[in-house]
Design a protein around this motif. Structure first.
Motif, short mmCIF file in Angstrom:
data_model
loop_
_atom_site.label_atom_id
_atom_site.label_comp_id
_atom_site.label_asym_id
_atom_site.label_seq_id
_atom_site.Cartn_x
_atom_site.Cartn_y
_atom_site.Cartn_z
N UNK A 64 0.80 -1.24 0.00
CA UNK A 64 0.00 0.00 0.00
C UNK A 64 0.82 1.29 0.00
N UNK A 65 1.89 1.35 0.81
CA UNK A 65 2.70 2.57 0.83
C UNK A 65 3.40 2.79 -0.50
N UNK A 66 3.96 1.72 -1.04
CA UNK A 66 4.62 1.83 -2.34
C UNK A 66 3.63 2.17 -3.44
N UNK A 67 2.40 1.62 -3.32
CA UNK A 67 1.37 1.89 -4.32
C UNK A 67 1.01 3.37 -4.33
N UNK A 68 0.92 3.95 -3.14
CA UNK A 68 0.61 5.38 -3.04
C UNK A 68 1.69 6.23 -3.72
N UNK A 69 2.94 5.89 -3.49
CA UNK A 69 4.05 6.61 -4.12
C UNK A 69 4.04 6.40 -5.63
N UNK A 70 3.78 5.18 -6.05
CA UNK A 70 3.73 4.85 -7.47
C UNK A 70 2.64 5.67 -8.17
N UNK A 71 1.45 5.72 -7.58
CA UNK A 71 0.35 6.48 -8.16
C UNK A 71 0.70 7.97 -8.26
N UNK A 72 1.36 8.47 -7.23
CA UNK A 72 1.77 9.88 -7.24
C UNK A 72 2.76 10.14 -8.36
N UNK A 73 3.68 9.22 -8.57
CA UNK A 73 4.70 9.39 -9.60
C UNK A 73 4.11 9.41 -11.01
N UNK A 74 3.07 8.61 -11.23
CA UNK A 74 2.46 8.57 -12.57
C UNK A 74 1.25 9.49 -12.66
N UNK A 75 1.01 10.26 -11.58
CA UNK A 75 -0.05 11.28 -11.56
C UNK A 75 -1.44 10.67 -11.78
N UNK A 76 -1.69 9.56 -11.10
CA UNK A 76 -2.99 8.88 -11.18
C UNK A 76 -3.46 8.60 -9.76
N UNK A 77 -4.71 8.88 -9.46
CA UNK A 77 -5.25 8.60 -8.13
C UNK A 77 -5.42 7.09 -7.95
#
Length: 239
Positions: A64-77
């Protein structure tokens, strides 16, 4: 006889015309302005990219933490439907997690080993939902993806959230169906019910005129049609 004068020779070089641009060079120039450099996919680079998000205690899992960072990096909620499409591409088995194997499978198929390349593919992933057969595949995948792994059915709150994500923008009766679920006794949605909800949205008219109670529809949908008919009668009587 007098010798004739020698003719002067012009030694000035005429510049040669510039080479014509071929169609391929023009296309490549246009492409370079609209997409990231088309480098060959690198398994090593893709794996290193995954490790930016993987868990410290388990480097083979993106949680979950990595997923949140990943989504932020690709600019997708995280709740954007395109994340479900990406999970489908990866054949991910658990919502909120990607394994290293799933990541490599999906990113290899997409030919993405960097943030820039994946960002360029976001519209492609979103457009997959416009194909009827692909949407059906993603919809059915969502059931196994979102339910608890030790359960055969999906918790009703999870089901309502996933139905909201998948059907709210394309089924005019969705608000009524959501209200019906809110008022119903159902605590879970099973796989057969889940599959038939989509078929209902595709084949049953909004006025329910072609619904057959003697058909092979699950009781859940019989009850929804009855509930909706009574609701409509109630409103009509109030007019």
């Amino acid at each position: 006889m007098p010798r004739g004068k020698k003719r002067a020779i012009n030694t000035t070089r005429i510049p040669s015309p510039p080479p014509k641009r071929g169609r391929s060079s023009q296309v490549s120039r246009r492409a370079s302005r609209n997409e990231p450099a088309s480098e060959v996919f690198s398994h090593r680079v893709c794996l290193k990219w995954f490790q930016e998000y993987s868990q410290n205690d388990d480097p083979n899992i993106l949680g979950p933490e990595g997923m949140e960072k990943f989504c932020k990096d690709i600019n997708v909620k995280p709740e954007d439907i395109v994340m479900l499409v990406l999970a489908w591409k990866m054949r991910a088995k658990q919502m909120g997690y990607f394994t290293q194997e799933e990541w490599l499978l999906g990113m290899t198929e997409l030919n993405c080993d960097s943030i820039g390349k994946l960002c360029y593919k976001i519209d492609f992933l979103r457009n997959l939902l416009k194909d009827s057969n692909t949407f059906k595949s993603i919809y059915r995948y969502a059931f196994e993806f979102a339910k608890d792994k030790d359960q055969r059915s999906m918790e009703i709150e999870t089901a309502k959230a996933m139905l909201q994500l998948l059907l709210a923008n394309q089924w005019s009766l969705f608000p009524q169906f959501q209200q019906f679920l809110d008022e119903s006794k159902y605590k879970v949605i099973n796989k057969d019910q889940w599959a038939n909800i989509l078929e209902f949205t595709r084949f049953i008219h909004d006025d329910l005129s072609n619904y057959d109670f003697d058909g092979a529809w699950p009781v859940l949908l019989d009850e929804f049609v009855e509930w909706l008919s009574k609701d409509n009668n109630l409103h009509q009587s109030e007019v």
